[in-house]
Design an enzyme around this catalytic site. Sequence first.
Site, short mmCIF file in Angstrom:
data_model
loop_
_atom_site.label_atom_id
_atom_site.label_comp_id
_atom_site.label_asym_id
_atom_site.label_seq_id
_atom_site.Cartn_x
_atom_site.Cartn_y
_atom_site.Cartn_z
CE1 TYR A 165 -8.83 3.49 -0.67
CE2 TYR A 165 -8.17 5.72 -1.24
CZ TYR A 165 -7.91 4.37 -1.21
OH TYR A 165 -6.74 3.91 -1.73
CE1 TYR A 186 -3.80 1.61 0.54
CE2 TYR A 186 -2.06 2.78 -0.60
CZ TYR A 186 -3.31 2.21 -0.59
OH TYR A 186 -4.07 2.24 -1.73
CG ASP A 216 5.19 0.51 -1.40
OD1 ASP A 216 5.45 1.47 -2.16
OD2 ASP A 216 4.02 0.12 -1.18
CE LYS A 232 0.27 7.36 -4.14
NZ LYS A 232 0.23 6.36 -3.06
C1 LIG Z 1 -0.28 4.98 -3.29
C2 LIG Z 1 0.53 3.84 -2.81
C3 LIG Z 1 0.41 2.57 -3.41
C4 LIG Z 1 -0.58 2.27 -4.49
O1 LIG Z 1 -0.34 2.98 -5.65
P1 LIG Z 1 -1.54 3.18 -6.72
O2 LIG Z 1 -0.87 3.86 -7.86
O3 LIG Z 1 -2.58 3.99 -6.04
O4 LIG Z 1 -2.04 1.81 -7.07
C5 LIG Z 1 1.22 1.57 -2.92
N1 LIG Z 1 2.10 1.79 -1.91
C6 LIG Z 1 2.25 3.00 -1.34
C7 LIG Z 1 3.27 3.19 -0.26
C8 LIG Z 1 1.46 4.06 -1.75
O5 LIG Z 1 1.57 5.26 -1.15
#
Ligand SMILES: *Cc1c(COP(=O)(O)O)cnc(C)c1O
Length: 441
Positions: free
Chosen positions: A35, A163, A264, A293
């Site tokens: 970014y 996001y 998510d 993550k």
């Molecule tokens: C970080 C994140 C993503 C993307 O994951 P990457 O491993 O960076 O591709 C998708 N959704 C949420 C809620 C996130 O925090």
Amino acid sequence: MPQYRVVNSDQLQTFTNGYFVNNIEFDKQHIWHPYTSAVNPLPCYEVVGAEGVELTLASSEVLIDGMSSWWAAIHGYNHPVLNDAAHKQIEAFSHVMFGGITHQPAVDLCKTLLNMVPAGLERVFLADSGSVSVEVAIKMAIQYWACQGRPEKSRIVSPRNGYHGDTFAAMSVCDPVNGMHSLFEGVLNKQIFAPAPQTRFEQTFSEDDILPLEDIFEKHHHTMAALILEPVVQGAGGMRIYHPEYLKRCRQLCDTYDVLLICDEIATGFGRTGKLFACEHAGISPDILCLGKAITGGYMTLAATLCTEDVALGVCQGEPGVFMHGPTYMGNPLACAVANASLSLINENHWQQQIPAIEKQLQSELEKCADLPRVADVRVLGAIGVVETVNPVNVAEIQRHFVKQGVWIRPFGKLVYIMPPYVISAEQLSKLTHAIYTALK
Ligand SMILES: *Cc1c(COP(=O)(O)O)cnc(C)c1O
């Protein structure tokens, strides 16, 4: 192109002509960072070591980490259990293709995940990053309906301020403003956006929150494949914490109108919000769940998309009968082995004491930020502390302050926030909250 010889930062004084540059200078001239502008980047700090909750810079400064390397390093850095798992697996084999092959680390990981996640999820797709796991989730949802003879059900609904990653399908369901949709008009799929939920976690739920989404479901359900959202905490799209009742209502709407629910939990999963998964705040279970993550404790990239038996059967019935997705590094044994170690640490359940203690301390120590004129809001849930400012912060300037204070905090826009490793001590956490207070005073 000059022939660079990259030298260590401590040799900075020795080599100053154009061809001999230190790491920071080479980086600035050639390496993209997340970014940022390539031609006018924000300052960068060189890390030479990381141990526990501390990062060591090339300058020898030691910083307390407030970010867990973006929600991931929950057990701290250089962890003996994770190191050991990586060493053992690398001695056996680092990677084999997953097409036609399986292995113990993947089987163990999927077993453990299925025992941890909310009820009903039965099938695991191992992806190589969070964004890819979201692509997979969206692709599954669309294929599911296509295979039921309902190809018109192909749009995805999402609350604003979400996001979900940076790849194209993931981007199409990110907040349209934060996600810079106008820049990619004509390329991004046109999804449906609902207003972001407004009722705070601790408030009484307001029916107004769900009405616009009810309206969308009523009008558009016959073209909707799925609703995707981040349960209870919206992360990079605004660091917003909302009422679990909203999530409960979303589950009901999806059931009533035959729309799949994708949760998510890439940021919220594995204890961060005070529950193992944020879905548990609402007592619901999604049809499709994305994890990432913290799954490897911040060691390497790995993610997973889990779905119900119904979704798996639906996706694979009729033509084409298969799910056409298969990353080269799918099920990477090294990543799976470290994930197994990370999950075994989580399943020791120390987080059940750590997270409430961090939450309590964040609440009491960040509270006074609310009185500062530059601060618009303070909010805390689990091991997540957010101070929202009235105007966007000067990232380079505030970061210099933080480094001087011996902490690593990376704000964006109006959001100064921390989600420290679960193993942080009370004194270390106080240093983080104090640095935020003094930065905004
Ligand atoms: C970080 C994140 C993503 C993307 O994951 P990457 O491993 O960076 O591709 C998708 N959704 C949420 C809620 C996130 O925090």
